[in-house]
Enzyme design. Structure first.
Site, short mmCIF file in Angstrom:
data_model
loop_
_atom_site.label_atom_id
_atom_site.label_comp_id
_atom_site.label_asym_id
_atom_site.label_seq_id
_atom_site.Cartn_x
_atom_site.Cartn_y
_atom_site.Cartn_z
N GLY A 145 28.70 -42.18 129.05
CA GLY A 145 28.74 -43.53 128.50
C GLY A 145 28.12 -43.65 127.13
O GLY A 145 28.33 -44.65 126.44
N ASP A 183 24.07 -36.70 138.78
CA ASP A 183 24.73 -36.64 137.47
C ASP A 183 23.80 -36.11 136.39
O ASP A 183 24.25 -35.89 135.26
CB ASP A 183 25.27 -38.01 137.07
N ASN A 184 22.55 -35.87 136.73
CA ASN A 184 21.59 -35.30 135.77
C ASN A 184 21.18 -33.88 136.16
O ASN A 184 20.10 -33.43 135.78
CB ASN A 184 20.34 -36.18 135.66
#
EC number: 2.7.7.-
Length: 667
Positions: free
Chosen positions: A156, A341-342
């Site tokens: 994003g 997601d990290n």
């Protein structure tokens, strides 16, 4: 440039994930939009960078939606693709904050403070101009955030620029973080601000020089463009400067990249954008393994199916992740946002947000003020990483049967974590000759003593590096060690109640009158912890500074006696005790950093930068490039004076005001 060459050599030892540029192809010939084909400024310093964007060739890229150029960033679901085309949004008057010489050396670049170099870096690393061969894109991924599946997330605020192939045969993905909106920006603006960008820039490089697998940061560029941010989520937003970080890694693919195929989650109802596209999962697995685990690919070329290959891949990811988090624990690093997601698919520390390094040792330390439930405390990091690997295992099915993946996870993670953690801790304690079963207990008692005395994590290990193996100067050493313990004022501040007394009283009444409702609300753990704080605060109020000092000395004397007994076993049979002692000290100094990026150090650099002075950012960056350097290595009066100044400025325990610093997910 000797330091740069040394850094490049060191990077080869730390990052085992670098794919080679074998059989270099020409840059991708995929159609480019009008904006990409438009005339761009001609680079000079960056002219030698050669791009070969393999990820966009081998993985599905979304067909851009019809419409004007700015429709590329329209928020939308992105089914059936791993990437979407993107375009950096220009910034007003970009200005270079700092360059990392060692990171840029990976690309074959020699950084300098020449005006022309800084101007070119500001232009291209802000996204205001594109280098020849770049193909900006945003990566599609999903994620479990704070334990709940969030559906499509994606880049994003970050953009893939392309992959640079170097003369050394290495391939590096370049990414701009904060370059503007993408299809995955949702309701956000795709920007990052100066404070969070400086933190990511400095910590990426600090972690590398600590010897921890990490993504790198080559540049930090700010601007006069601004965005509104509510730093503490308290209804007091303010304008902050838009800033971009150039990130460098073999790949930024993560666990969540494989979650885009997830069917609707039973708890949240959310699904990945590419449910049912098993063909893309196969494609993504093939790409990741062949590109970043070529030895595994080569070992399974004759297999009739890919299950054993995929099992070997998952085993290696599990081991790398276990070693990575073990390294974190050994330097007191807290990530803060360990969502799936990290988590890097190649075992690197990735996405530096509300991270922190321990000051006073506290196993329950929460570095992220947005983590209200304490999911990602320092002590929970290993098990959270294991939980994330479980989610990766689920995402790989059916290409890897879940039962097989779970068996690998059970077999490998805890064993590899404990092995690597204890191996590192032995080095930190100078236990270099023999391994004893009781070493784990010795380490656990050390951490317990640090917790009981409020000892500074980093500095305690540094002081232990000078522990006299004989009985000489034991009193003086004990004084130096206890000087790293928290003062009574610090402890009272740290353990002050965080819940309004009336609220706590109401919760206790509810627990007595309606335990079922109390359990349903889910605040039992918080209330228990608050009661512990109140009790601890009460004990502290009854202590005097001299009482505290006496208790601290008693705790440390008890542990030091056990440590001395262990060292006696270590030197049994040693002929040259002086040589043994020298080697022990050398190993300890090479494994106990003197400088880490404490929050207050970062904050001082940020405040100076927000006033237009980037010198402190650059000074801290240089300091963090030599975290294990000690003043004993300095020579000459000027060098000694400079080293002493750095010692007092950057390696002391943090000032009292640092306890009030608050870091959140706002960026």
């Amino acid at each position: 440039m000797a330091s740069v060459r040394a850094a490049v050599g060191a990077s080869l030892a730390v990052a085992r994930t670098r794919p080679r540029c074998v059989g270099l192809a020409l840059p991708s010939s995929a159609p480019r939009s009008a904006w990409a084909a438009a005339m761009e400024p001609t680079p000079r310093w960056l002219a030698g960078l050669r791009f070969d964007n393999r990820a966009l060739r081998e993985l599905p890229v979304e067909t851009p939606p019809p419409g004007p150029e700015d429709s590329l960033a329209t928020p939308r679901p992105v089914p059936g693709a791993c990437f979407s085309r993107a375009r950096p949004a220009p910034l007003r008057r970009p200005r270079l904050v700092a360059l990392s010489e060692p990171a840029l050396a990976l690309l074959g670049l020699e950084a300098s403070e020449e005006a022309e170099v800084e101007a070119e870096a500001a232009l291209f690393f802000s996204g205001n101009a594109l280098l020849p061969g770049t193909e900006p894109a945003a990566h599609c991924y999903c994620g479990h955030q704070f334990g709940q599946f969030a559906g499509q997330l994606g880049d994003g605020a970050a953009m893939y620029l392309g992959e640079v192939c170097t003369a050394a045969g290495e391939r590096w993905e370049l990414q701009l973080k904060g370059a503007g909106p993408t299809p995955f920006s949702r309701q956000a603006d795709g920007r990052k601000v100066l404070r969070s960008s400086i933190r990511e820039f400095l910590c990426s490089e600090a972690m590398f020089h600590l010897g921890i697998p990490t993504t790198r940061a080559g540049a930090c560029v700010t601007s006069e463009s601004t965005v509104m941010r509510d730093v503490f989520y308290d209804g007091n937003p303010k304008y902050e400067k838009c800033t971009v970080v150039l990130r460098i890694a073999p790949t930024f693919i993560r666990f969540g990249s494989f979650e885009i195929f997830k069917p609707p989650d039973e708890h949240t109802g959310r699904a990945g954008p590419s449910v049912g596209r098993d063909d893309i999962r196969v494609q993504l697995l093939d790409y990741v393994i062949s590109s970043f685990y070529p030895e595994i690919q080569a070992a399974h070329t004759c297999d009739t199916d890919n299950i054993q290959r995929n099992a070997a891949f998952f085993r290696e990811v599990t081991q790398r992740t276990a070693r990575m988090v073990a390294e974190w624990q050994c330097v007191g690093f807290c990530h803060g946002v360990l969502n799936t997601d990290n988590m890097s698919i190649v075992g690197l520390t990735i996405d530096y947000g509300p991270f922190g390094f321990l000051d006073r040792y506290d196993p329950d330390h929460i570095c992220n003020a947005s983590d209200n439930a304490g999911r990602y405390t320092y002590s929970k990091q290993p098990q959270v990483c294991k939980w994330n690997l479980q989610k990766l295992a689920e995402a790989l099915e059916p290409e890897l049967p879940l039962a097989l993946a779970e068996a690998i996870l059970k077999e490998e993670f805890d064993t590899e974590f404990q092995r690597h953690y204890l191996q590192k801790m032995r080095k930190k304690l100078g236990l270099i000759r023999v391994e004893k079963e009781e070493d784990g207990t010795l380490v656990a008692k050390l951490l317990e003593t640090m917790h009981l005395t409020g000892a500074d994590f980093t500095n305690t290990f540094c002081v232990l590096s000078s522990f006299p193996a004989d009985l000489s100067d034991s009193a003086e050493f004990l004084s130096r060690l206890t000087s790293q313990c928290a003062s009574l004022e610090e402890l009272r501040l740290a353990f002050r109640p965080q819940m309004d007394p009336r609220q706590l009283s109401m919760m206790l009444m509810l627990a007595q009158s309606n335990p079922q409702l109390f359990a349903l609300i889910g605040t039992q753990a918080n209330v228990t912890k608050e009661l512990e704080r109140v009790e601890h605060q009460s004990r502290l109020e009854q202590l005097s500074p001299s009482d505290l000092q006496r208790k601290n000395r008693d705790h440390w004397e008890a542990w030091l006696q056990e440590y001395r007994d262990r060292l006696d076993k270590e030197k049994e049979g040693v002929g040259d005790t002086a040589a043994w002692q020298a080697e022990r000290v050398r190993v300890m100094r090479a494994n106990n950093p003197k400088y880490v990026l404490r929050n207050y150090i970062a904050q001082k650099a940020i405040e100076a930068a927000e006033n237009g002075d980037f010198s402190e950012v650059r000074r801290v960056l240089k300091l963090l490039e030599s975290p294990y350097h000690s003043e004993e290595e300095a020579t000459g009066p000027e060098a000694v004076a400079r080293s002493t100044e750095e010692q007092s400025s950057y390696s002391n325990r943090p000032p009292l005001w640092a306890a009030e610093l608050c870091v959140t997910u706002s960026s």
